[in-house]
Design an enzyme around this catalytic site. Structure first.
Site, short mmCIF file in Angstrom:
data_model
loop_
_atom_site.label_atom_id
_atom_site.label_comp_id
_atom_site.label_asym_id
_atom_site.label_seq_id
_atom_site.Cartn_x
_atom_site.Cartn_y
_atom_site.Cartn_z
N HIS A 86 0.88 -1.17 0.00
CA HIS A 86 0.00 0.00 0.00
C HIS A 86 0.92 1.22 0.00
O HIS A 86 1.69 1.42 0.94
CB HIS A 86 -0.92 -0.02 1.23
CG HIS A 86 -1.97 -1.09 1.13
ND1 HIS A 86 -2.41 -1.82 2.20
CD2 HIS A 86 -2.65 -1.54 0.04
CE1 HIS A 86 -3.33 -2.68 1.78
NE2 HIS A 86 -3.49 -2.54 0.48
N GLU A 89 1.53 3.35 3.04
CA GLU A 89 1.99 2.71 4.28
C GLU A 89 3.49 2.53 4.14
O GLU A 89 3.97 1.56 3.57
CB GLU A 89 1.24 1.39 4.50
CG GLU A 89 -0.25 1.63 4.68
CD GLU A 89 -1.10 0.36 4.64
OE1 GLU A 89 -0.54 -0.73 4.75
OE2 GLU A 89 -2.33 0.50 4.48
N HIS A 216 2.98 -3.69 6.44
CA HIS A 216 1.94 -2.67 6.26
C HIS A 216 1.94 -1.70 7.44
O HIS A 216 2.79 -1.78 8.33
CB HIS A 216 0.57 -3.34 6.15
CG HIS A 216 0.34 -4.04 4.85
ND1 HIS A 216 -0.59 -3.62 3.92
CD2 HIS A 216 0.94 -5.12 4.31
CE1 HIS A 216 -0.56 -4.42 2.87
NE2 HIS A 216 0.36 -5.34 3.08
N GLU A 308 1.53 -5.39 10.57
CA GLU A 308 1.06 -4.00 10.66
C GLU A 308 1.97 -3.33 11.68
O GLU A 308 2.05 -3.76 12.82
CB GLU A 308 -0.39 -3.96 11.13
CG GLU A 308 -1.38 -4.71 10.24
CD GLU A 308 -1.72 -3.95 8.97
OE1 GLU A 308 -1.36 -2.75 8.86
OE2 GLU A 308 -2.35 -4.55 8.07
ZN LIG Z 1 -1.90 -2.07 4.16
#
Ligand SMILES: [Zn+2]
Length: 459
Positions: A86, A89, A216, A308
């Protein structure tokens, strides 16, 4: 005079010690320069290559670390990190560049842990899978970056919703019988995916990756498969439900290794969410279809989790050093996890390597296959397992193996031909009759002289 010189050298040393490490965001050109800078500083243990181009023509670069870059050494596992899928990110991108510099520097300093890692593992680092999205997000800047600006690729597609959906097949197979592993690509898959996704699919099919993480931001938690819940939608309503893989305990362990080695992920409370141990099954958090980690597990031998890493998707530059220090140990420990479980060679009675032999572990409905060199890797938690190797035209071979918590267990499965290729029964004593098979002595010899190969540039 010598006194002056001594003062000069001390000042020089002091300057070197206090000179700040530069933690900054890297735009595309800067990222490329940094990758080549690391390669130039560590030319014998690195290789820069590109797996393809983004929609806007930017390269999807990978920096490889190995004692023989560009070469797969049998029994040395391949592991990968992918960042910035992404585009907005961005922490993973910066952490992976820091990791590359760190591995190079520590290898040169003779840090034994890093030397052992690089000599026993082939590490592929892709700081950005979505360089186009990144440029859009970076143009906005850290402070005013919108929550979603730059997330998608240049065609407006979310790359983590763009992989072929193999979960639907596997959930069907779970009910009606059928494999849970190496599910084929749909016939028309290329027409359904973006250039970045297509490049990554070719990449993960061309190396026998064993372990992977996809970095991410927007939360702080280690997320493991499946991402897609068993009942993805019921009457149009998205369902979330814990949807474990057959390797659930192993995935939980892999996720915990990261969260507990991380500065604060394991504490659970982060960004207003609570995740026990700092880990979560993807689907139990929120269900998503066509993600990359499920695809890795269902199509290849690779076990991937999704990390994350920051509440703020585009952290300010001043945060980067703290983030690096919070993630450094976790990034290294996760790579080291690839040396857990069993590995070995699959060979026929003449000691030829057998690729694509199927390695099954009783009680875990998820097989792996041997790679082009006949070597296989099966991540497993400590325990005793019954392992069977099968290949078309060969008798199955079963061994019992105990995996300890420490070193990897080496299991050599010799294949024995039961029948000659034409299917006729051989006379007794003929070469094709069953014969005892001796485990190989696994002393590795380099395929090419040290440091003389592996600097090919694939651009
Ligand atoms: Zn992401």
């Amino acid at each position: 005079m010598s006194g002056l010189l001594s003062v000069f050298f001390h000042l020089l040393l002091l300057f070197k010690l206090v000179a700040p490490v530069t933690f900054r965001h890297h735009r595309y050109d800067d990222l490329v320069r940094t990758l080549y800078k690391v390669h130039n500083e560590c030319p014998y243990i690195t290789r820069v290559y590109s797996i393809g181009r983004s929609v806007k023509g930017r390269h999807l670069y990978v920096l490889e670390f190995s004692d023989y870059p560009g070469i797969h050494e049998p029994l040395e596992p391949e592991v990968k990190y992918v960042g910035n899928m992404h585009g907005n990110e961005v922490l993973g991108r910066e952490l992976l560049l820091q990791l590359a510099e760190f591995l190079c520097e520590e290898f040169r300093n003779g840090n034994q842990r890093i030397v052992r890692l690089v000599e026993g593992t082939r590490v592929h680092i892709m700081p950005s899978m979505n360089p186009d999205g990144y440029e859009v997000a970076a143009a906005q800047g850290a402070d005013i970056s919108g929550y979603l600006v730059g997330r998608n690729n240049a065609n407006g597609v979310d790359l983590n919703r763009n992989f072929p959906d193999l979960n639907t097949y596997v959930y069907y197979n779970e009910k009606h019988g059928g494999p849970n592993h190496h599910l084929p690509l749909p016939d028309n898959w290329k027409s359904q995916v973006e250039p970045e996704t297509e490049a990554v699919i070719h990449w993960i099919r061309s190396f026998n990756f064993v372990l992977s993480a996809n970095l991410h931001g927007g939360a702080v938690v280690a997320n493991y498969p499946y991402d897609k819940s068993l009942e993805h939608r019921v009457r149009g309503v998205r369902r979330t439900a814990n949807t474990p893989t057959p390797d659930d305990k192993l995935f939980q362990k892999l996720a915990k290794v990261y969260s507990y080695a991380h500065g604060w992920m394991h504490q659970g409370w982060n960004c207003g969410d609570y995740f026990p141990d700092g880990i979560t099954n993807g689907a139990s958090w929120y269900s998503l279809s066509k993600g990359m980690q499920d695809f890795n597990y269902l199509h290849t031998n690779c076990f991937e989790i999704t990390l994350e890493l920051s509440c703020d998707k585009f952290p300010r530059q001043e945060e980067l050093q703290r983030e690096w220090l919070g993630n450094r140990e976790a990034l290294i420990q996760f790579l080291e996890q690839v040396h857990q479980g069993i590995k070995g060679m699959v060979l026929d009675e003449n000691y030829n390597n057998l690729a694509e032999a199927v390695i099954s572990v009783s009680g875990i409905n998820h097989d792996v296959t041997s790679g082009d060199h006949g070597d296989y890797f099966r991540l497993l938690l400590p325990g005793t397992y019954t392992v069977t190797a099968t290949a078309p035209g060969f008798d199955p071979e079963t061994v019992t193996v105990t995996v300890g918590p420490g070193e990897p267990k080496l299991v050599t499965l010799c294949r024995q031909l039961g029948l000659p290729p034409d299917g006729t029964l051989p006379p007794p004593g003929a070469p094709y009759a069953r014969q005892s098979c001796f485990p190989l002595t696994l002393t590795k010899e380099p395929a090419t002289p040290r440091y003389s190969a592996g600097h090919s540039w694939l651009l």
